[in-house]
Write a protein that holds these residues in place. Structure first.
Motif, PDB file in Angstrom:
ATOM      1  N   GLN A 115     -12.246  -2.829  -1.082  1.00  0.00           N
ATOM      2  CA  GLN A 115     -12.176  -1.561  -1.920  1.00  0.00           C
ATOM      3  C   GLN A 115     -12.366  -0.357  -1.028  1.00  0.00           C
ATOM      4  O   GLN A 115     -13.383  -0.352  -0.250  1.00  0.00           O
ATOM      5  CB  GLN A 115     -13.118  -1.348  -3.011  1.00  0.00           C
ATOM      6  CG  GLN A 115     -13.020  -0.286  -3.696  1.00  0.00           C
ATOM      7  CD  GLN A 115     -11.807  -0.095  -4.723  1.00  0.00           C
ATOM      8  OE1 GLN A 115     -10.896   0.186  -4.206  1.00  0.00           O
ATOM      9  NE2 GLN A 115     -11.981  -0.164  -5.957  1.00  0.00           N
ATOM     10  N   ILE A 157      -8.650   7.290  -5.999  1.00  0.00           N
ATOM     11  CA  ILE A 157      -7.686   6.685  -5.433  1.00  0.00           C
ATOM     12  C   ILE A 157      -8.386   5.201  -4.683  1.00  0.00           C
ATOM     13  O   ILE A 157      -9.322   5.482  -4.256  1.00  0.00           O
ATOM     14  CB  ILE A 157      -6.953   7.396  -4.230  1.00  0.00           C
ATOM     15  CG1 ILE A 157      -6.132   8.541  -4.668  1.00  0.00           C
ATOM     16  CG2 ILE A 157      -6.113   6.651  -3.156  1.00  0.00           C
ATOM     17  CD1 ILE A 157      -6.828   9.759  -5.003  1.00  0.00           C
ATOM     18  N   MET A 158      -7.856   4.073  -4.903  1.00  0.00           N
ATOM     19  CA  MET A 158      -8.653   2.939  -4.888  1.00  0.00           C
ATOM     20  C   MET A 158      -7.656   1.688  -4.416  1.00  0.00           C
ATOM     21  O   MET A 158      -6.398   1.942  -4.148  1.00  0.00           O
ATOM     22  CB  MET A 158      -9.522   2.380  -5.705  1.00  0.00           C
ATOM     23  CG  MET A 158      -8.688   2.316  -7.274  1.00  0.00           C
ATOM     24  SD  MET A 158      -9.701   2.147  -8.702  1.00  0.00           S
ATOM     25  CE  MET A 158     -10.167   3.720  -8.880  1.00  0.00           C
ATOM     26  N   ASN A 159      -8.129   0.646  -3.691  1.00  0.00           N
ATOM     27  CA  ASN A 159      -7.330  -0.637  -3.582  1.00  0.00           C
ATOM     28  C   ASN A 159      -7.373  -1.406  -4.707  1.00  0.00           C
ATOM     29  O   ASN A 159      -6.436  -2.248  -4.545  1.00  0.00           O
ATOM     30  CB  ASN A 159      -8.190  -1.262  -2.473  1.00  0.00           C
ATOM     31  CG  ASN A 159      -7.983  -0.333  -1.049  1.00  0.00           C
ATOM     32  OD1 ASN A 159      -7.403   0.934  -1.103  1.00  0.00           O
ATOM     33  ND2 ASN A 159      -8.473  -1.031  -0.052  1.00  0.00           N
ATOM     34  N   TYR A 196     -12.267   3.200  -1.881  1.00  0.00           N
ATOM     35  CA  TYR A 196     -12.234   3.931  -2.928  1.00  0.00           C
ATOM     36  C   TYR A 196     -12.580   5.651  -2.562  1.00  0.00           C
ATOM     37  O   TYR A 196     -13.471   5.861  -1.670  1.00  0.00           O
ATOM     38  CB  TYR A 196     -13.318   3.635  -3.848  1.00  0.00           C
ATOM     39  CG  TYR A 196     -13.539   4.816  -5.032  1.00  0.00           C
ATOM     40  CD1 TYR A 196     -12.907   4.661  -6.306  1.00  0.00           C
ATOM     41  CD2 TYR A 196     -14.658   5.829  -4.792  1.00  0.00           C
ATOM     42  CE1 TYR A 196     -13.266   5.727  -7.321  1.00  0.00           C
ATOM     43  CE2 TYR A 196     -14.671   6.801  -5.841  1.00  0.00           C
ATOM     44  CZ  TYR A 196     -14.072   6.645  -6.751  1.00  0.00           C
ATOM     45  OH  TYR A 196     -14.316   7.608  -7.932  1.00  0.00           O
ATOM     46  N   LYS A 198      -6.385   4.647   5.139  1.00  0.00           N
ATOM     47  CA  LYS A 198      -7.003   3.603   4.113  1.00  0.00           C
ATOM     48  C   LYS A 198      -5.437   2.830   3.650  1.00  0.00           C
ATOM     49  O   LYS A 198      -4.369   3.298   3.754  1.00  0.00           O
ATOM     50  CB  LYS A 198      -7.582   4.295   2.990  1.00  0.00           C
ATOM     51  CG  LYS A 198      -8.886   4.994   3.836  1.00  0.00           C
ATOM     52  CD  LYS A 198      -9.593   5.514   2.304  1.00  0.00           C
ATOM     53  CE  LYS A 198     -10.975   6.168   2.774  1.00  0.00           C
ATOM     54  NZ  LYS A 198     -11.013   6.891   3.689  1.00  0.00           N
ATOM     55  N   ASN A 245      -4.663   2.089   0.368  1.00  0.00           N
ATOM     56  CA  ASN A 245      -4.754   2.265  -0.966  1.00  0.00           C
ATOM     57  C   ASN A 245      -3.467   2.027  -1.712  1.00  0.00           C
ATOM     58  O   ASN A 245      -2.236   2.146  -1.249  1.00  0.00           O
ATOM     59  CB  ASN A 245      -4.965   3.628  -1.328  1.00  0.00           C
ATOM     60  CG  ASN A 245      -6.442   4.328  -0.727  1.00  0.00           C
ATOM     61  OD1 ASN A 245      -6.413   5.352  -0.421  1.00  0.00           O
ATOM     62  ND2 ASN A 245      -7.334   3.652  -1.201  1.00  0.00           N
ATOM     63  N   GLY A 251      -7.150  10.035   2.899  1.00  0.00           N
ATOM     64  CA  GLY A 251      -6.296   8.527   2.715  1.00  0.00           C
ATOM     65  C   GLY A 251      -5.581   8.228   3.836  1.00  0.00           C
ATOM     66  O   GLY A 251      -5.044   6.956   3.545  1.00  0.00           O
ATOM     67  N   GLU A 256       0.699  -1.387  -0.109  1.00  0.00           N
ATOM     68  CA  GLU A 256      -0.092  -0.145  -0.069  1.00  0.00           C
ATOM     69  C   GLU A 256       0.960   1.147  -0.013  1.00  0.00           C
ATOM     70  O   GLU A 256       2.168   1.140   0.419  1.00  0.00           O
ATOM     71  CB  GLU A 256      -0.884   0.117   1.305  1.00  0.00           C
ATOM     72  CG  GLU A 256      -0.097   0.036   2.500  1.00  0.00           C
ATOM     73  CD  GLU A 256      -1.063  -0.195   3.792  1.00  0.00           C
ATOM     74  OE1 GLU A 256      -1.315   0.836   4.306  1.00  0.00           O
ATOM     75  OE2 GLU A 256      -1.480  -1.283   3.917  1.00  0.00           O
TER      76      GLU A 256
END
Length: 144
Positions: free
Chosen positions: A75, A60-62, A77, A109, A111, A106, A25
């Motif tokens: 996810q 921005i996402m996983n 997002y 998160k 990501n 973020g 990540e």
């Protein structure tokens, strides 16, 4: 890193993707900013119907799109909105610095994918006289 995104007559959605393996990540707590240079085309290419392409849409996402098997965290997002990164007329046809504060949304998160879309995927009839070409350079994560 240098990239080129070209929207030709048969493809109205140009996207540049930055993606690392699913086991990793981005370290947004330490490297809070995504920075890059962008070179956008002339105003006459981005006028009228094609004015929406004078902006960048960052998501921005996983995992890329909806492939759930590509992330150990599901996810997560988030985005800044289609109009958050316009490119002013004064910054067309020259290299322009863009700085994105990833820590605003973020920090907590996991990501690992950043999608930079030209124009925000507008719904329009796409038949420009000239291709719409953007260039990206010096893409990097930064502490400040």
């Amino acid at each position: 890193m240098l990239g080129r995104c070209r929207l030709a007559k048969d493809n109205k959605n140009g996207t540049l993707v930055i993606q690392i393996p699913k086991e990793y990540e981005f370290d947004i707590k330490q490297y809070k900013y995504l920075k890059f240079k962008v070179y956008a085309p002339a105003k006459e290419v981005l006028s009228g119907t094609y004015a929406p392409y004078q902006r960048l849409w960052l998501r921005i996402m996983n995992n890329l799109w909806a492939f759930g098997s590509e992330s150990s965290f599901g996810q997560q997002y988030w985005e800044y909105g289609k109009d958050a990164f316009p490119i002013s007329d004064a910054n067309l046809q020259k290299w322009t610095d863009i700085s994105v504060n990833l820590s605003e949304q973020g920090a907590d998160k996991h990501n690992r994918v950043i999608v930079i879309n030209i124009g925000g995927e507008p719904s329009l009839t796409f038949a420009p006289e000239k291709d719409i070409t953007y260039y990206f350079a010096n893409i990097r994560f930064s502490k400040n």
